[in-house]
Design a protein around this motif. Structure first.
Motif, short mmCIF file in Angstrom:
data_model
loop_
_atom_site.label_atom_id
_atom_site.label_comp_id
_atom_site.label_asym_id
_atom_site.label_seq_id
_atom_site.Cartn_x
_atom_site.Cartn_y
_atom_site.Cartn_z
N HIS A 84 14.26 7.16 -11.11
CA HIS A 84 14.82 6.16 -10.21
C HIS A 84 13.88 5.92 -9.03
O HIS A 84 13.36 6.87 -8.44
N ARG A 85 13.69 4.65 -8.70
CA ARG A 85 12.87 4.21 -7.56
C ARG A 85 11.55 4.97 -7.50
O ARG A 85 11.14 5.46 -6.45
N SER A 86 10.88 5.02 -8.64
CA SER A 86 9.63 5.77 -8.75
C SER A 86 8.55 4.93 -9.41
O SER A 86 8.81 3.89 -10.01
N ILE A 87 7.31 5.41 -9.29
CA ILE A 87 6.16 4.79 -9.96
C ILE A 87 5.58 5.85 -10.88
O ILE A 87 5.32 6.98 -10.46
N VAL A 88 5.36 5.47 -12.14
CA VAL A 88 4.81 6.41 -13.13
C VAL A 88 3.50 5.84 -13.64
O VAL A 88 3.45 4.74 -14.19
N GLY A 89 2.41 6.60 -13.45
CA GLY A 89 1.07 6.13 -13.78
C GLY A 89 0.79 6.05 -15.26
O GLY A 89 1.50 6.64 -16.10
N GLU A 90 -0.29 5.35 -15.60
CA GLU A 90 -0.65 5.10 -16.99
C GLU A 90 -0.82 6.39 -17.79
O GLU A 90 -1.47 7.33 -17.36
N GLY A 91 -0.19 6.40 -18.97
CA GLY A 91 -0.35 7.52 -19.90
C GLY A 91 0.43 8.77 -19.56
O GLY A 91 0.30 9.78 -20.26
N CYS A 92 1.24 8.72 -18.51
CA CYS A 92 1.99 9.93 -18.13
C CYS A 92 3.08 10.24 -19.17
O CYS A 92 3.69 9.34 -19.75
N ILE A 93 3.30 11.53 -19.36
CA ILE A 93 4.35 12.00 -20.26
C ILE A 93 5.41 12.73 -19.44
O ILE A 93 5.12 13.75 -18.80
N ILE A 94 6.62 12.19 -19.43
CA ILE A 94 7.72 12.79 -18.69
C ILE A 94 8.47 13.73 -19.63
O ILE A 94 8.98 13.29 -20.67
N PRO A 95 8.54 15.01 -19.33
CA PRO A 95 9.21 15.96 -20.23
C PRO A 95 10.70 15.65 -20.38
O PRO A 95 11.31 15.02 -19.50
N PRO A 96 11.29 16.08 -21.48
CA PRO A 96 12.73 15.87 -21.67
C PRO A 96 13.54 16.51 -20.54
O PRO A 96 13.14 17.51 -19.94
N ILE A 97 14.71 15.94 -20.28
CA ILE A 97 15.67 16.45 -19.30
C ILE A 97 15.01 16.64 -17.93
O ILE A 97 15.23 17.66 -17.25
N SER A 98 14.19 15.68 -17.51
CA SER A 98 13.56 15.72 -16.17
C SER A 98 14.22 14.68 -15.30
O SER A 98 14.74 13.66 -15.78
N THR A 99 14.18 14.91 -13.98
CA THR A 99 14.72 13.95 -13.03
C THR A 99 13.70 13.69 -11.94
O THR A 99 13.18 14.63 -11.32
N PHE A 100 13.39 12.42 -11.72
CA PHE A 100 12.48 12.02 -10.64
C PHE A 100 13.14 10.89 -9.84
O PHE A 100 13.64 9.92 -10.42
N SER A 101 13.15 11.03 -8.53
CA SER A 101 13.70 10.00 -7.66
C SER A 101 12.75 9.80 -6.48
O SER A 101 12.30 10.78 -5.86
N GLY A 133 0.77 -1.24 0.00
CA GLY A 133 0.00 0.00 0.00
C GLY A 133 0.80 1.29 0.00
O GLY A 133 0.23 2.37 0.14
N GLU A 134 2.12 1.20 -0.14
CA GLU A 134 2.91 2.43 -0.26
C GLU A 134 4.07 2.21 -1.22
O GLU A 134 4.43 1.07 -1.54
N ARG A 135 4.65 3.31 -1.72
CA ARG A 135 5.60 3.26 -2.84
C ARG A 135 6.77 2.31 -2.61
O ARG A 135 7.07 1.47 -3.45
N GLU A 136 7.46 2.45 -1.49
CA GLU A 136 8.68 1.70 -1.27
C GLU A 136 8.42 0.20 -1.27
O GLU A 136 9.17 -0.60 -1.86
N ARG A 137 7.32 -0.23 -0.61
CA ARG A 137 7.03 -1.66 -0.53
C ARG A 137 6.47 -2.18 -1.86
O ARG A 137 6.68 -3.35 -2.20
N TYR A 138 5.76 -1.35 -2.60
CA TYR A 138 5.27 -1.75 -3.92
C TYR A 138 6.44 -2.02 -4.87
O TYR A 138 6.45 -3.00 -5.62
N ILE A 139 7.44 -1.16 -4.81
CA ILE A 139 8.64 -1.39 -5.62
C ILE A 139 9.41 -2.60 -5.12
O ILE A 139 9.90 -3.42 -5.91
N GLN A 140 9.50 -2.76 -3.80
CA GLN A 140 10.23 -3.91 -3.24
C GLN A 140 9.59 -5.23 -3.66
O GLN A 140 10.30 -6.21 -3.92
#
Length: 326
Positions: free
Chosen positions: A304-321, A216-223
């Protein structure tokens, strides 16, 4: 035997993704959680019917079920207002003398037959699956005696310590529901303490030593996905070969859905799970992350170590952790 799956929660710790996708439909290795859960109930061979208790985003689940051939007979109960775990059980319970209750965000390789045999041998009114963890502080702990009879529940505390926690899978006798108040109430915070205090129920702890994860939370879902890829948790899934352009690197282990494109010079690091119809732009990098279907990652971006939902568009030169992007 019948089972009740609790799937009406809001998934607050996974927002904003759960604003549009109910937790029970979140993908595990590109297949909805509900599918994995129903398949496991079918495989164990003791369940003749499953009730699915829905609330938040119920129509989304109903729409999904309309084109899904579920492996066990399924009955739906829909809350008109949030009832929490205790209220949902009283509202949705099967009519059998006793039944299983399973939280929809728990992934566990429990032996249901063994748990039922334990429940009957102890002549329990309620049996709680309990799991030993290294740190009980996020959960609170279950205290039981040498006969595994539950004596009390310890509240969440800040200090880390080893102990046993409520694994959110139960067997409940029908007669105990008379002690549940009508309307919204929590099984864990309201019902269990009152039953113990008034000595109204024999509650026993069934110890589980296999795999268990609350997703039910990000870290454990990735784990969970890392554990699947490392064969510490076994799930049925498919992986496909992506279209890899010149200079792109794909580390292992990883999972890919259908029709994925990895752009020139892009890097997919180990423990990444990529959904169907995903495009990774030139020079982008994805590591230890879960990308749902139809995601577009812009050129040169880092996730890195992230969850990206359906249909999302990540702009160029972006960083998500360590992010949830919906």
């Amino acid at each position: 035997m019948k089972a009740l799956i609790l799937a009406g929660g809001e998934g607050r710790r996974l927002k904003p993704i759960t604003n549009s996708i109910p937790k029970i439909l979140l993908p595990i290795c590109n297949k909805p959680t509900l599918c994995h859960l129903l398949e496991s109930l079918k495989e164990c061979g003791i369940f003749e019917e499953v009730t699915l208790s829905l609330g938040n985003l119920a129509q989304t689940v109903i729409s999904f079920l309309s084109h899904y051939e579920y492996p066990v007979p399924l009955r739906l109960k829909i809350e008109e207002e949030p009832l929490d775990t205790g209220g949902a059980i009283k509202f949705s319970a099967p009519s059998d003398e006793e039944f299983f209750v399973i939280n929809g965000d728990i992934i566990c390789d429990v032996d249901y037959q063994a748990m039922l045999s334990f429940h009957k041998a102890k002549k329990a009114d309620i049996t709680i699956l309990t799991v030993k963890v290294r740190d009980v502080s996020p959960f609170g702990s279950v205290i039981f005696d040498g006969d595994f009879r539950v004596k009390c529940f310890s509240e969440k505390r800040k200090e880390k310590r080893v102990g046993y926690v409520n694994g959110a899978i139960y067997i409940i006798k029908q007669k105990i529901l008379q002690h549940f108040p009508s309307g919204r109430c929590s099984l864990e915070r309201d019902i269990f303490p009152i039953l113990l205090y008034l000595d109204k129920a024999k509650i026993f702890s069934f110890l589980h030593f296999g795999y268990w994860m609350d997703i039910g939370e990000r870290e454990r879902y990735i784990q969970l996905h890392k554990d699947i890829l490392d064969s510490r948790c076994f799930m049925n899934f498919s992986s496909f070969v992506p279209n890899i352009e010149n200079g792109a690197e794909v580390g292992e282990p990883a999972i890919f859905g259908m029709n994925c494109r990895i752009g020139k010079g892009a890097r997919i690091l180990p423990y990444s799970v990529i959904g169907n119809n995903v495009e990774i732009g030139d020079g982008a990098e994805v590591g230890e992350s879960i990308l749902f279907d139809k995601v577009r990652v812009g050129e040169g971006s880092r996730i890195h170590r992230s969850i990206v939902g359906e249909g999302c568009i990540i702009p160029p030169i972006s960083t998500f952790s360590e992010a949830i992007i919906g």
